[in-house]
Every structure is written in C-alpha cells, then in structure tokens.
Design an enzyme around this catalytic site. Sequence first.
Site, PDB file in Angstrom:
ATOM      1  N   GLY A  55      20.015  -0.979  21.508  1.00 29.50           N
ATOM      2  CA  GLY A  55      18.576  -1.170  21.755  1.00 29.50           C
ATOM      3  C   GLY A  55      18.382  -1.509  23.224  1.00 29.50           C
ATOM      4  O   GLY A  55      17.447  -2.210  23.608  1.00 29.50           O
ATOM      5  N   GLY A  58      15.012  -1.042  25.466  1.00 32.30           N
ATOM      6  CA  GLY A  58      13.767  -1.670  25.036  1.00 32.30           C
ATOM      7  C   GLY A  58      13.315  -2.794  25.948  1.00 32.30           C
ATOM      8  O   GLY A  58      13.915  -3.069  26.989  1.00 32.30           O
ATOM      9  N   ASP A 190      14.076 -20.268  20.459  1.00 36.20           N
ATOM     10  CA  ASP A 190      13.388 -21.451  19.936  1.00 36.20           C
ATOM     11  C   ASP A 190      13.849 -22.710  20.672  1.00 36.20           C
ATOM     12  O   ASP A 190      13.048 -23.596  20.979  1.00 36.20           O
ATOM     13  CB  ASP A 190      13.649 -21.586  18.424  1.00 36.20           C
ATOM     14  CG  ASP A 190      13.194 -20.355  17.670  1.00 36.20           C
ATOM     15  OD1 ASP A 190      12.065 -19.896  17.921  1.00 36.20           O
ATOM     16  OD2 ASP A 190      13.971 -19.834  16.850  1.00 36.20           O
ATOM     17  N   HIS A 217      14.103 -18.496  11.997  1.00 41.11           N
ATOM     18  CA  HIS A 217      13.348 -18.016  13.158  1.00 41.11           C
ATOM     19  C   HIS A 217      12.045 -17.343  12.733  1.00 41.11           C
ATOM     20  O   HIS A 217      11.870 -16.139  12.897  1.00 41.11           O
ATOM     21  CB  HIS A 217      14.210 -17.065  13.998  1.00 41.11           C
ATOM     22  CG  HIS A 217      13.484 -16.530  15.182  1.00 41.11           C
ATOM     23  ND1 HIS A 217      13.102 -17.319  16.247  1.00 41.11           N
ATOM     24  CD2 HIS A 217      13.012 -15.292  15.464  1.00 41.11           C
ATOM     25  CE1 HIS A 217      12.446 -16.596  17.129  1.00 41.11           C
ATOM     26  NE2 HIS A 217      12.359 -15.354  16.673  1.00 41.11           N
ATOM     27  N   MET A 268      13.200 -13.825  26.075  1.00 43.04           N
ATOM     28  CA  MET A 268      14.215 -13.512  25.056  1.00 43.04           C
ATOM     29  C   MET A 268      15.491 -12.998  25.703  1.00 43.04           C
ATOM     30  O   MET A 268      16.592 -13.354  25.284  1.00 43.04           O
ATOM     31  CB  MET A 268      13.672 -12.482  24.062  1.00 43.04           C
ATOM     32  CG  MET A 268      14.649 -12.165  22.947  1.00 43.04           C
ATOM     33  SD  MET A 268      15.103 -13.619  21.971  1.00 43.04           S
ATOM     34  CE  MET A 268      16.881 -13.600  22.076  1.00 43.04           C
TER      35      MET A 268
HETATM   36  N1  LIG Z   1      15.394 -13.344  17.799  1.00 39.25           N
HETATM   37  C1  LIG Z   1      14.395 -13.575  18.621  1.00 39.25           C
HETATM   38  O1  LIG Z   1      14.187 -14.716  19.046  1.00 39.25           O
HETATM   39  C2  LIG Z   1      13.539 -12.448  19.106  1.00 39.25           C
HETATM   40  C3  LIG Z   1      12.717 -12.628  20.244  1.00 39.25           C
HETATM   41  C4  LIG Z   1      11.946 -11.568  20.692  1.00 39.25           C
HETATM   42  C5  LIG Z   1      11.979 -10.341  20.011  1.00 39.25           C
HETATM   43  N2  LIG Z   1      12.777 -10.205  18.920  1.00 39.25           N
HETATM   44  C6  LIG Z   1      12.852  -8.929  18.202  1.00 39.25           C
HETATM   45  O2  LIG Z   1      13.674  -8.027  18.945  1.00 39.25           O
HETATM   46  C7  LIG Z   1      13.344  -6.681  18.589  1.00 39.25           C
HETATM   47  C8  LIG Z   1      13.169  -5.820  19.844  1.00 39.25           C
HETATM   48  O3  LIG Z   1      12.071  -6.256  20.603  1.00 39.25           O
HETATM   49  P1  LIG Z   1      11.645  -5.470  21.938  1.00 39.25           P
HETATM   50  O4  LIG Z   1      10.480  -6.185  22.493  1.00 39.25           O
HETATM   51  O5  LIG Z   1      12.832  -5.227  22.784  1.00 39.25           O
HETATM   52  O6  LIG Z   1      11.157  -4.086  21.294  1.00 39.25           O
HETATM   53  P2  LIG Z   1      11.079  -2.662  22.023  1.00 39.25           P
HETATM   54  O7  LIG Z   1      10.308  -1.763  21.128  1.00 39.25           O
HETATM   55  O8  LIG Z   1      10.591  -2.830  23.428  1.00 39.25           O
HETATM   56  O9  LIG Z   1      12.600  -2.195  22.099  1.00 39.25           O
HETATM   57  C9  LIG Z   1      13.335  -1.928  20.962  1.00 39.25           C
HETATM   58  C10 LIG Z   1      14.324  -0.847  21.307  1.00 39.25           C
HETATM   59  O10 LIG Z   1      15.106  -0.571  20.137  1.00 39.25           O
HETATM   60  C11 LIG Z   1      15.379   0.826  20.160  1.00 39.25           C
HETATM   61  N3  LIG Z   1      15.822   1.282  18.850  1.00 39.25           N
HETATM   62  C12 LIG Z   1      15.086   1.554  17.758  1.00 39.25           C
HETATM   63  N4  LIG Z   1      15.886   1.999  16.780  1.00 39.25           N
HETATM   64  C13 LIG Z   1      17.145   2.015  17.269  1.00 39.25           C
HETATM   65  C14 LIG Z   1      18.400   2.382  16.731  1.00 39.25           C
HETATM   66  N5  LIG Z   1      18.530   2.826  15.491  1.00 39.25           N
HETATM   67  N6  LIG Z   1      19.480   2.273  17.533  1.00 39.25           N
HETATM   68  C15 LIG Z   1      19.367   1.813  18.791  1.00 39.25           C
HETATM   69  N7  LIG Z   1      18.203   1.457  19.347  1.00 39.25           N
HETATM   70  C16 LIG Z   1      17.102   1.559  18.594  1.00 39.25           C
HETATM   71  C17 LIG Z   1      14.071   1.452  20.611  1.00 39.25           C
HETATM   72  O11 LIG Z   1      14.262   2.773  21.066  1.00 39.25           O
HETATM   73  C18 LIG Z   1      13.655   0.494  21.713  1.00 39.25           C
HETATM   74  O12 LIG Z   1      14.128   0.895  22.973  1.00 39.25           O
HETATM   75  C19 LIG Z   1      12.084  -6.798  17.732  1.00 39.25           C
HETATM   76  O13 LIG Z   1      12.430  -6.695  16.381  1.00 39.25           O
HETATM   77  C20 LIG Z   1      11.553  -8.188  18.043  1.00 39.25           C
HETATM   78  O14 LIG Z   1      10.760  -8.711  17.012  1.00 39.25           O
HETATM   79  C21 LIG Z   1      13.550 -11.226  18.455  1.00 39.25           C
HETATM   80  O1  LIG Z   2       7.388 -13.600  17.940  1.00 36.97           O
HETATM   81  C1  LIG Z   2       7.982 -12.526  17.862  1.00 36.97           C
HETATM   82  O2  LIG Z   2       7.604 -11.614  17.111  1.00 36.97           O
HETATM   83  C2  LIG Z   2       9.191 -12.272  18.712  1.00 36.97           C
HETATM   84  C3  LIG Z   2      10.187 -13.383  18.668  1.00 36.97           C
HETATM   85  O3  LIG Z   2      10.637 -13.645  17.378  1.00 36.97           O
HETATM   86  C4  LIG Z   2       9.723 -14.634  19.363  1.00 36.97           C
HETATM   87  O4  LIG Z   2       9.935 -15.726  18.834  1.00 36.97           O
HETATM   88  O5  LIG Z   2       9.180 -14.524  20.477  1.00 36.97           O
END
Ligand SMILES: NC(=O)c1ccc[n+]([C@@H]2O[C@H](COP(=O)([O-])OP(=O)(O)OC[C@H]3O[C@@H](n4cnc5c(N)ncnc54)[C@H](O)[C@@H]3O)[C@@H](O)[C@H]2O)c1
Ligand SMILES: O=C(O)C[C@H](O)C(=O)O
Length: 353
Positions: A55, A58, A190, A217, A268
């Site tokens: 990913g 992204g 967090d 989370h 993040m």
């Molecule tokens: N754990 C946390 O604290 C936390 C914090 C922020 C975001 N997130 C999560 O992280 C994820 C990504 O967020 P983002 O803002 O980068 O989203 P984004 O849409 O900007 O990027 C996601 C990327 O994943 C890629 N992707 C999709 N399917 C794929 C696959 N099968 N293989 C490889 N890559 C693939 C997409 O092409 C894209 O580039 C979301 O689910 C978001 O909710 C988690």
């Molecule tokens: O809030 C979200 O959807 C993204 C992430 O889990 C966060 O805590 O920022």
Amino acid sequence: MDSVVSSSASRRISTISSHLLPPNLQMEMEDVGGLRRGNCRAKGAAPGFKVAILGAAGGIGQPLAMLMKMKPLVSVLHLYDVVNTPGVTADISHMDTGAVAQLEDALTGMDLVIIPAGVPRKPGMTRDDLFNINAGIVKTLCEAIAKCCPNAIVNLISNPVNSTVPIAAEVFKKAGTFDPKRLLGVTMLDVVRANTFVAEVLGLDPRDVDVPVVGGHAGVTILPLLSQVKPACSFTNKEIDYLTDRIQNGGTEVVEAKAGAGSATLSMAYAAVKFADACLRSLRGDAGVVECAFVASQVTELPFFASKVRLGRGGVEEIYPLGPLNEYERVGLDKAKKELAASIQKGVSFIRK
Ligand SMILES: NC(=O)c1ccc[n+]([C@@H]2O[C@H](COP(=O)([O-])OP(=O)(O)OC[C@H]3O[C@@H](n4cnc5c(N)ncnc54)[C@H](O)[C@@H]3O)[C@@H](O)[C@H]2O)c1
Ligand SMILES: O=C(O)C[C@H](O)C(=O)O
C-alpha cells in the site's frame, strides 16, 4: 517472483522493475535473497533489515516509505501497491540514504512487512464501515505473507484494526504459520495523539510524556490510562473527560478536517515509522523496547487486546498487565471490551465463514 496480489499487477511491476534497476543491482538482489536474516546488503546499501510496505503509494504509504528510507536499520525497502508504485519508487530511490528502495512485490526474505493498504474513512463513516473492502485486501495480502515470508514481523495498519488483526491471524492459522508474537496491530497513533494532547494540558514537551493507551483502535475501544501517565501527574474530572474524548475521537477530528480527502496520513506515517523502528531495534537485539500494540493477548478474556508489550528478537516477548485502573477507567474498559468482542468476532467469522 513471489506474487503478492494480482498477476496483472505482478506483470506490470516486473516489467517496470527491469527498466528501473541497474543490472548490477538486480544481480546483487539475487545474492541478497540468500543471505541470512537481518544481515542483508544490496549494492550500495548499508547492512540492515529488509522491509516491505504494502500500500506504498497511498496517503500513508508514501510518507511512510520516505521515512523508512531514512532509517539506518533498513537496508532494503520493497514498495508495493496496485497503482502508482513506479513513480513513488523512482522518487524515493533517489534519496541518498543507506537503504535501497525497490519496485518489488517480492516478499521472500522480508524481516518486517508494514500494511497500510486499504480505503480510508470519509466524514460520517465509522472504521467498521471500511470492513467490506479492507477485509478482502488484508486477507489477500496476508495469504501472500504466509506463503512467502511466514517468519516476518507484520505491522497491520489497515482499518478496522480491531477486525483486520483477527482476520490476519485466521489467515495465518489456516496456512499453519500463525505466530501470535509476530502479528501486531498498529495503535501507535493513539499513543502519539495521547502524548500530544496530554502534554498540551500539562504544559510539557510531548517527547517527555508517556501515556499508555489500551483496548483497541476505534472510538470507545481506545482507552487512554490517564492514571498511569508518566511523569506522574493528576487531572481534574473536566480534563479527564476532555482528554479521553479527544484521544478516542482523534481520527474523526482529522477525517472531518480533511472533509472527504481521507484520514490521518502524515501523523500515521510518523507513528508507523516510530513503531516499525521499535520492532527493528528489538529484532537487532536491543533490550527494553516497550510499546503499545493490538496483539493476541490473555490480558483480558478477549483473544486480542492492545496493551504495553515488550518487543524482542522474536516479536512480542512479553505482554504487560493493565496495572491498577481507577473507576473511570474500569467503566471505560467494560465499554471497550463489549465493542471489541463484536469487532474481533466479525473478523474471525470473515475467514471461518
Ligand atoms: N491504524 C491506524 O492508526 C490508522 C491510521 C490512519 C489510517 N489507517 C488506515 O490505513 C488505511 C490506508 O489509509 P490511507 O490514507 O493511506 O489510504 P489511501 O487510499 O490513501 O491509500 C491506500 C493505498 O492502498 C492501496 N491498495 C489497495 N488495495 C491494495 C492491495 N490489494 N495491495 C496493495 N495495495 C493496495 C491503494 O492503491 C492505495 O494506494 C485505511 O484503511 C485507513 O483507515 C489506520
Ligand atoms: O480515523 C481513521 O479512520 C483513521 C485512523 O484510524 C486514525 O485514527 O486516524
């Protein structure tokens, strides 16, 4: 090539990678595959660990790739996405840091795999609303990990973490490769937020503040233990309400401020690198590395729970108990466990269905 996801993506990547990588580096990489874990060196790279980001193109993936490229403990960085990976890799690979960034979907030999693949929230959505899309993405990627690098440490970022970590565990169990010590849901953001908001209230430098955040989370499952803040301090009831609410809803605060353009990416990426670096330092053998993470756990009756864990060469080496909770935190824990139980079950059922 170890095929991570779709064969069309693999084809696209392998074609482009042969244009991007100088022949000597490609040869060198074949050698790297044969070197022992944690001691690999690609041409021009410092010795260190091999890390894959799935990913990588992204919102989180790009700054995460940039920051990981700057980490002295990383020798090889494999960047994988289903879109836009060549541009991101070409860009990152020009940074004159020790690690070699490669447009690769090869997972074989990876020490650490970081997964920020999947869709983010828009205003009005819960993290659970992402389940239908992200569950399948995480399943596919974890199947590839089980096949190609079953011994890698996995840092799972994709939401809803409370369900995607159980999904990953079930995939690994099915493949016979599950090691609970090596699967970590990333809840570091967090903690990062809690440190920041608590430091603001106390008038301290956030780098001097340590707030344990346990549970999970999402919303009420994010449980900051304000009675255990270091340095020792006390808060008024109003401050406790304010801080708990702000920490639990920090993600939503960013989603709303971005107004449809996604969720937290920069903070993040920062948190993910902080956590990944802790994992790599402990893989190197550093002692006393303790972070919060969402892991398979016996700290409560739930099969997964976030709490402080001590990391070591094998991943999670010790899971610390929650410590003494005050009444406010006990009530919060009950609420958290109720929601967590349902989210965990949803993840498990997705694979066992
Ligand atoms: N754990 C946390 O604290 C936390 C914090 C922020 C975001 N997130 C999560 O992280 C994820 C990504 O967020 P983002 O803002 O980068 O989203 P984004 O849409 O900007 O990027 C996601 C990327 O994943 C890629 N992707 C999709 N399917 C794929 C696959 N099968 N293989 C490889 N890559 C693939 C997409 O092409 C894209 O580039 C979301 O689910 C978001 O909710 C988690
Ligand atoms: O809030 C979200 O959807 C993204 C992430 O889990 C966060 O805590 O920022």
